[in-house]
Design an enzyme around this catalytic site. Structure first.
Site, PDB file in Angstrom:
ATOM      1  N   LYS A  48       0.795  -1.408  -0.254  1.00 17.65           N
ATOM      2  CA  LYS A  48       0.183  -0.366  -0.350  1.00 17.65           C
ATOM      3  C   LYS A  48       1.031   1.452   0.299  1.00 17.65           C
ATOM      4  O   LYS A  48       0.751   2.344  -0.229  1.00 17.65           O
ATOM      5  CB  LYS A  48      -0.917   0.108   1.006  1.00 17.65           C
ATOM      6  CG  LYS A  48      -1.886  -1.160   1.169  1.00 17.65           C
ATOM      7  CD  LYS A  48      -2.680  -1.030   2.546  1.00 17.65           C
ATOM      8  CE  LYS A  48      -3.541  -2.215   2.628  1.00 17.65           C
ATOM      9  NZ  LYS A  48      -2.941  -3.574   2.944  1.00 17.65           N
ATOM     10  N   HIS A  59      -4.982  -6.984  12.729  1.00 17.25           N
ATOM     11  CA  HIS A  59      -6.471  -6.694  12.562  1.00 17.25           C
ATOM     12  C   HIS A  59      -6.795  -7.970  12.824  1.00 17.25           C
ATOM     13  O   HIS A  59      -6.707  -9.215  12.851  1.00 17.25           O
ATOM     14  CB  HIS A  59      -6.443  -6.666  11.345  1.00 17.25           C
ATOM     15  CG  HIS A  59      -5.925  -5.110  10.713  1.00 17.25           C
ATOM     16  ND1 HIS A  59      -6.149  -5.359   8.692  1.00 17.25           N
ATOM     17  CD2 HIS A  59      -6.653  -3.978  10.626  1.00 17.25           C
ATOM     18  CE1 HIS A  59      -5.736  -3.866   8.799  1.00 17.25           C
ATOM     19  NE2 HIS A  59      -6.222  -3.723   9.240  1.00 17.25           N
ATOM     20  N   PRO A  90      -8.913 -10.858  10.399  1.00  9.36           N
ATOM     21  CA  PRO A  90      -7.860 -10.094   9.145  1.00  9.36           C
ATOM     22  C   PRO A  90      -8.315 -10.504   7.693  1.00  9.36           C
ATOM     23  O   PRO A  90      -9.176 -11.043   7.780  1.00  9.36           O
ATOM     24  CB  PRO A  90      -6.414 -10.961   9.084  1.00  9.36           C
ATOM     25  CG  PRO A  90      -7.013 -11.986  10.099  1.00  9.36           C
ATOM     26  CD  PRO A  90      -8.593 -11.431  11.077  1.00  9.36           C
ATOM     27  N   HIS A 138      -2.607 -15.679   8.613  1.00  9.21           N
ATOM     28  CA  HIS A 138      -1.205 -15.774   8.714  1.00  9.21           C
ATOM     29  C   HIS A 138      -0.421 -14.756   9.465  1.00  9.21           C
ATOM     30  O   HIS A 138      -1.360 -13.289   9.184  1.00  9.21           O
ATOM     31  CB  HIS A 138      -0.448 -16.112   6.904  1.00  9.21           C
ATOM     32  CG  HIS A 138       1.303 -16.400   7.418  1.00  9.21           C
ATOM     33  ND1 HIS A 138       0.944 -17.678   7.790  1.00  9.21           N
ATOM     34  CD2 HIS A 138       1.902 -15.462   8.505  1.00  9.21           C
ATOM     35  CE1 HIS A 138       2.757 -17.122   8.291  1.00  9.21           C
ATOM     36  NE2 HIS A 138       3.231 -15.478   9.096  1.00  9.21           N
ATOM     37  N   HIS A 195       0.209 -11.443  10.910  1.00  9.76           N
ATOM     38  CA  HIS A 195       0.983 -10.636  10.611  1.00  9.76           C
ATOM     39  C   HIS A 195       0.381  -9.335  11.725  1.00  9.76           C
ATOM     40  O   HIS A 195      -0.351  -9.538  12.109  1.00  9.76           O
ATOM     41  CB  HIS A 195       1.317 -10.598   9.647  1.00  9.76           C
ATOM     42  CG  HIS A 195      -0.412  -9.775   8.776  1.00  9.76           C
ATOM     43  ND1 HIS A 195      -1.590 -10.850   8.515  1.00  9.76           N
ATOM     44  CD2 HIS A 195      -0.908  -8.468   8.573  1.00  9.76           C
ATOM     45  CE1 HIS A 195      -2.758 -10.517   7.878  1.00  9.76           C
ATOM     46  NE2 HIS A 195      -2.483  -9.502   8.466  1.00  9.76           N
ATOM     47  N   HIS A 238       0.521  -4.615  11.235  1.00  9.10           N
ATOM     48  CA  HIS A 238       1.068  -2.916  10.478  1.00  9.10           C
ATOM     49  C   HIS A 238       1.110  -2.115  11.474  1.00  9.10           C
ATOM     50  O   HIS A 238       1.194  -2.240  12.683  1.00  9.10           O
ATOM     51  CB  HIS A 238      -0.952  -3.210   9.867  1.00  9.10           C
ATOM     52  CG  HIS A 238      -1.766  -3.565   9.307  1.00  9.10           C
ATOM     53  ND1 HIS A 238      -1.540  -4.316   8.183  1.00  9.10           N
ATOM     54  CD2 HIS A 238      -2.401  -5.149  10.407  1.00  9.10           C
ATOM     55  CE1 HIS A 238      -2.086  -4.869   7.983  1.00  9.10           C
ATOM     56  NE2 HIS A 238      -2.957  -5.488   8.752  1.00  9.10           N
TER      57      HIS A 238
END
Length: 318
Positions: free
Chosen positions: A176, A238, A241, A245, A247, A249
């Site tokens: 992003k 999140h 999510p 898997h 992760h 942010h």
């Protein structure tokens, strides 16, 4: 059938319909087709997401050197309140593109549902609903949808973009981010193991120290590379999510308005660490025992079963 979108391919995109548009994030997402590498006569469905690039601070210093190609006044106030509004067009420059384009090809029905504008239902996920509906959904998640994660972890993709590697996490720029505008900085930390699918799987042992180490590493990366102090980034997880898997942010605090920052979806890493610190050394985690409230889009795979379960619970309560 394969489709590797290139600059020349994008010019052959055939538009079908608009999936979503968002004035706040300056994005437009469309569905269409792109040529297939293997069978040119059978074009593949593709999603293109257009995003206006953020203005860099370097634009300000070039306003007096002809960066504005043309302007058009669209309104003004009286002398007592001296405000004016203009449309403006900038000169074409290689270092300042107009838009960033994300291409998904071939696009599956899952992709199309994900990127289609949809209404949102706030749901209350109890531990029981997690066990009966959400966990089976997670375990049935198609591994092909996270193959790109496995490629990064294996070192066969994005290897040159890794900013920090530890035994538990790899930190790299998120797709992003345009990698140029620091105020929109967006990094991703990928967990290198497979025992955590989502936030509910986190336990005091062995994950608390691991999360603290990640927080320290994230702070060090943004400080060393971009001079951002530890209070200059939001670090969050999140739930639900977009893929299962685990992760994390890492986003500049000046980057606001992202959909992923919505209340109920984004959970600050600091808060997760604090909750795990309250847990006993043994026994179930507070994250396992909590009821989570979050929004589910009508196209999400969990929407129908969760909506039905909650409607049944409400009927029973009545």
């Amino acid at each position: 059938m394969t489709c590797m979108a290139s600059t020349s391919d994008l010019k052959e995109f055939v538009f079908d319909r608009v999936l979503d548009e968002n004035a706040l994030t300056h994005t437009l997402t469309v569905l269409g087709t792109l040529p297939s590498l293997s069978t040119p006569s059978e074009p593949l469905r593709a999603i293109l997401r257009f995003e206006r690039t953020a203005l860099s601070s370097t634009v300000a210093s070039q306003l007096s050197s002809g960066i504005l190609e043309s302007t058009k006044q669209i309104g003004s106030t009286d002398i007592a309140c001296p405000y004016s509004w203009f449309f403006a067009w900038l000169h074409k420059r290689d270092d300042f593109p107009d838009v960033k384009i994300y291409a998904i090809c071939p696009a599956t029905e899952v992709h199309i549902r994900k990127y289609t504008k949809q209404d949102v239902l706030m749901v209350h996920e109890t531990p029981a609903l997690y066990q009966s509906i959400v966990k089976p959904y997670i375990l049935a998640f198609d591994p092909a949808r996270t193959q790109w994660v496995q490629d990064i972890l294996a070192g066969t993709a994005e290897a040159s973009h890794i900013l920090n590697a530890s035994p538990d996490f790899l930190i790299l720029p998120d797709m992003k981010w345009d990698i140029t505008n620091v105020s929109t900085l967006y990094l991703l930390a990928l967990y290198t193991h497979s025992d955590v699918h989502c936030m509910r799987d986190l336990r005091k042992k062995p994950h608390l120290d691991m999360l603290k180490n990640l927080r320290r590493d994230a702070w060090k990366v943004v400080q060393d590379k971009w001079g951002i102090d530890r209070g200059g980034v939001r670090i969050y997880v999140h739930y639900q999510p977009s893929y299962y898997h685990f992760h994390v942010h890492i986003v500049h605090t000046g980057h606001v308005g992202l959909n992923g920052m919505a209340v109920g979806q984004a959970h600050l890493l600091d808060d997760i660490i604090s909750l795990l610190e309250l847990d006993p050394d043994d026994g179930s985690s507070v994250l396992e025992r909590m009821t989570f409230t979050y929004g589910l889009g009508t196209e999400h795979g969990l929407y129908k079963p969760m909506a039905a379960a909650l409607a049944e619970m409400h009927d029973d309560a009545d």
